[in-house]
Write a protein that holds these residues in place. Structure first.
Motif, PDB file in Angstrom:
ATOM      1  N   THR A  91     -68.512  15.657 -24.457  1.00 42.27           N
ATOM      2  CA  THR A  91     -68.704  14.279 -25.007  1.00 42.27           C
ATOM      3  C   THR A  91     -69.315  13.411 -24.078  1.00 42.27           C
ATOM      4  N   HIS A  92     -69.108  13.717 -22.791  1.00 40.78           N
ATOM      5  CA  HIS A  92     -70.029  12.645 -21.646  1.00 40.78           C
ATOM      6  C   HIS A  92     -69.734  13.231 -20.407  1.00 40.78           C
ATOM      7  N   ALA A  93     -70.350  12.781 -19.368  1.00 40.45           N
ATOM      8  CA  ALA A  93     -70.010  13.192 -18.053  1.00 40.45           C
ATOM      9  C   ALA A  93     -68.846  12.577 -17.403  1.00 40.45           C
ATOM     10  N   HIS A  94     -67.722  13.405 -17.572  1.00 41.23           N
ATOM     11  CA  HIS A  94     -66.311  12.798 -17.345  1.00 41.23           C
ATOM     12  C   HIS A  94     -66.178  12.371 -15.953  1.00 41.23           C
ATOM     13  N   ILE A 118     -77.658  12.011 -20.711  1.00 40.57           N
ATOM     14  CA  ILE A 118     -77.218  12.433 -19.724  1.00 40.57           C
ATOM     15  C   ILE A 118     -78.157  12.194 -18.583  1.00 40.57           C
ATOM     16  N   VAL A 119     -79.532  12.245 -18.754  1.00 40.28           N
ATOM     17  CA  VAL A 119     -80.452  12.031 -17.741  1.00 40.28           C
ATOM     18  C   VAL A 119     -80.264  10.697 -17.226  1.00 40.28           C
ATOM     19  N   ARG A 120     -79.688   9.630 -17.962  1.00 41.16           N
ATOM     20  CA  ARG A 120     -79.630   8.255 -17.308  1.00 41.16           C
ATOM     21  C   ARG A 120     -78.498   8.276 -16.411  1.00 41.16           C
ATOM     22  N   VAL A 121     -77.442   8.914 -16.524  1.00 42.77           N
ATOM     23  CA  VAL A 121     -76.170   9.212 -15.775  1.00 42.77           C
ATOM     24  C   VAL A 121     -76.742   9.933 -14.720  1.00 42.77           C
ATOM     25  N   PRO A 280     -65.378  13.789  -7.279  1.00 35.28           N
ATOM     26  CA  PRO A 280     -65.703  15.111  -7.651  1.00 35.28           C
ATOM     27  C   PRO A 280     -66.056  15.254  -8.913  1.00 35.28           C
ATOM     28  N   SER A 281     -65.444  14.483  -9.806  1.00 38.32           N
ATOM     29  CA  SER A 281     -65.710  14.978 -11.208  1.00 38.32           C
ATOM     30  C   SER A 281     -67.274  14.629 -11.671  1.00 38.32           C
ATOM     31  N   VAL A 282     -67.809  13.425 -11.204  1.00 38.03           N
ATOM     32  CA  VAL A 282     -69.092  13.140 -11.612  1.00 38.03           C
ATOM     33  C   VAL A 282     -70.099  13.680 -10.950  1.00 38.03           C
ATOM     34  N   GLN A 283     -69.911  14.281  -9.564  1.00 40.54           N
ATOM     35  CA  GLN A 283     -70.779  15.094  -9.000  1.00 40.54           C
ATOM     36  C   GLN A 283     -70.821  16.465  -9.622  1.00 40.54           C
ATOM     37  N   VAL A 284     -69.819  16.831 -10.138  1.00 35.67           N
ATOM     38  CA  VAL A 284     -69.703  18.434 -10.780  1.00 35.67           C
ATOM     39  C   VAL A 284     -70.358  18.163 -12.212  1.00 35.67           C
ATOM     40  N   ASN A 285     -69.788  17.378 -12.943  1.00 32.77           N
ATOM     41  CA  ASN A 285     -70.246  17.037 -14.257  1.00 32.77           C
ATOM     42  C   ASN A 285     -71.545  16.747 -14.611  1.00 32.77           C
ATOM     43  N   MET A 286     -72.232  15.883 -13.638  1.00 31.39           N
ATOM     44  CA  MET A 286     -73.679  15.657 -14.047  1.00 31.39           C
ATOM     45  C   MET A 286     -74.370  16.798 -13.563  1.00 31.39           C
ATOM     46  N   ARG A 287     -73.911  17.900 -13.195  1.00 34.32           N
ATOM     47  CA  ARG A 287     -74.489  19.263 -12.992  1.00 34.32           C
ATOM     48  C   ARG A 287     -74.023  20.214 -14.032  1.00 34.32           C
ATOM     49  N   GLY A 288     -73.540  19.895 -15.052  1.00 32.09           N
ATOM     50  CA  GLY A 288     -73.165  20.691 -15.941  1.00 32.09           C
ATOM     51  C   GLY A 288     -71.802  21.426 -15.671  1.00 32.09           C
ATOM     52  N   GLY A 289     -71.097  20.818 -14.984  1.00 27.27           N
ATOM     53  CA  GLY A 289     -69.699  21.803 -14.524  1.00 27.27           C
ATOM     54  C   GLY A 289     -69.865  22.613 -13.201  1.00 27.27           C
TER      55      GLY A 289
END
Length: 313
Positions: A91-94, A118-121, A280-289
């Motif tokens: 749903t978003h980059a958690h 997601i490109v803005r995030v 950690p979450s944002v760094q990983v999730n902005m990379r698709g996990g």
């Protein structure tokens, strides 16, 4: 009120599903108490095609170690029910948990998808974490980027992606049959709504996104990404309806004005600490996990920018 063609399309889908119960999805929720996150498996009973929504990768911040217990529960459910995964949806980059999407995709297949913004995030957090030029900020880490009103299918189930920014710029809600998976936009009626103070968040935009969702038929089922047990409630809960939210949501029920909501949300957000796992979450999730690329010793590293994110007043 201006015409919202995409919402009209979503409304028609809910009403059609009500007339044809075979179009109602089968839904299983998986609650991760460590992060208060609910992941979902949604499937079409006729074709056994399924989608996974907002999966969790276990992460211990003290040791920096990951685990797959939460994801393996989903895999067990899917395999025991002979389901075929066609979509892995975010749903978003958690900012509160790491996504298990790559692990699930490796084990089960399916296309990984998120909202096109997601490109803005990626742009905002790519700068914050000084991710460098090797980090692509074009959403290419995902197999598909949904735009507002885009339709897709899970077997014979009709689905619509709706852009609902405010918590982050890229939040999406996925309406599957008569069930909307709304991510972090809104919580149970007794708990209220999501924060809007992350980079790119906007309380006024969040109000409009929530009110947009609440224009769906009252019987529309809403499945939430989190629950924290509101004061006086002893059980976790993550399913409600548009009607219940409109009548009882403590932050945004019918009659609450936009200015009242923005004032409440802005004041409340100033008191909130950042989520424990935001770095950690944002760094990983902005990379698709995916974890950041390993360095020359074969180890991936999570960066902690010092004094780059405000603390509550």
């Amino acid at each position: 009120m201006s015409i919202d063609v995409n919402l009209d399309k979503a409304t028609a889908q809910v009403r059609e599903t009500g007339q044809n119960p075979a179009q109602r999805p089968t839904i299983a929720g998986f609650f991760d108490e460590a992060t208060f996150t609910v992941s979902y498996v949604v499937h079409d009973a006729e074709t056994s095609e399924a989608a996974i929504i907002d999966s969790v990768l276990d992460y211990d911040p003290a040791s920096g170690s990951t685990g797959f217990g939460s994801a393996d529960r989903i895999i067990e459910y899917i395999t025991s029910n002979n389901l075929k995964v066609t979509w892995i949806l975010e749903t978003h980059a958690h900012a509160d948990h790491l996504s298990a999407a790559p692990y699930l995709q490796e084990k089960l297949g399916g296309k990984l998808a998120i909202g096109a913004d997601i490109v803005r995030v990626q742009e905002v957090f790519g700068k914050m974490f000084n991710a460098g030029t090797d980090f692509e900020r074009d959403g290419s880490q995902f197999d598909h980027l949904f735009t507002d009103g885009e339709t897709f299918r899970i077997g014979k189930l009709e689905a619509i992606a709706l852009h609902v920014p405010g918590h982050t710029p890229a939040d999406m809600a996925y309406l599957i049959g008569d069930a909307a998976f709304v991510g972090d936009t809104i919580f149970m009626p007794d708990y209220g709504t999501a924060r809007a103070d992350f980079p790119g968040g906007d309380a006024r935009q969040l109000f409009h996104s929530i009110r947009r969702l609440l224009r769906l038929p009252r019987e529309t089922r809403l499945f939430l990404c989190h629950d924290y047990k509101a004061p006086g409630r002893d059980e976790y809960a993550w399913e409600t309806t548009v009607g219940q939210e409109r009548d009882h949501n403590v932050h945004v029920r019918d009659g609450v004005t936009e200015d009242e909501f923005v004032a409440m949300r802005t004041t409340r957000d100033r008191t909130l600490a950042m989520p424990n796992l935001i770095m950690p979450s944002v760094q990983v999730n902005m990379r698709g996990g995916h974890l950041p690329e390993p360095e020359d010793n074969g180890v991936s590293y999570i960066k902690i920018p010092v004094n780059a994110v405000r603390r509550p007043a």
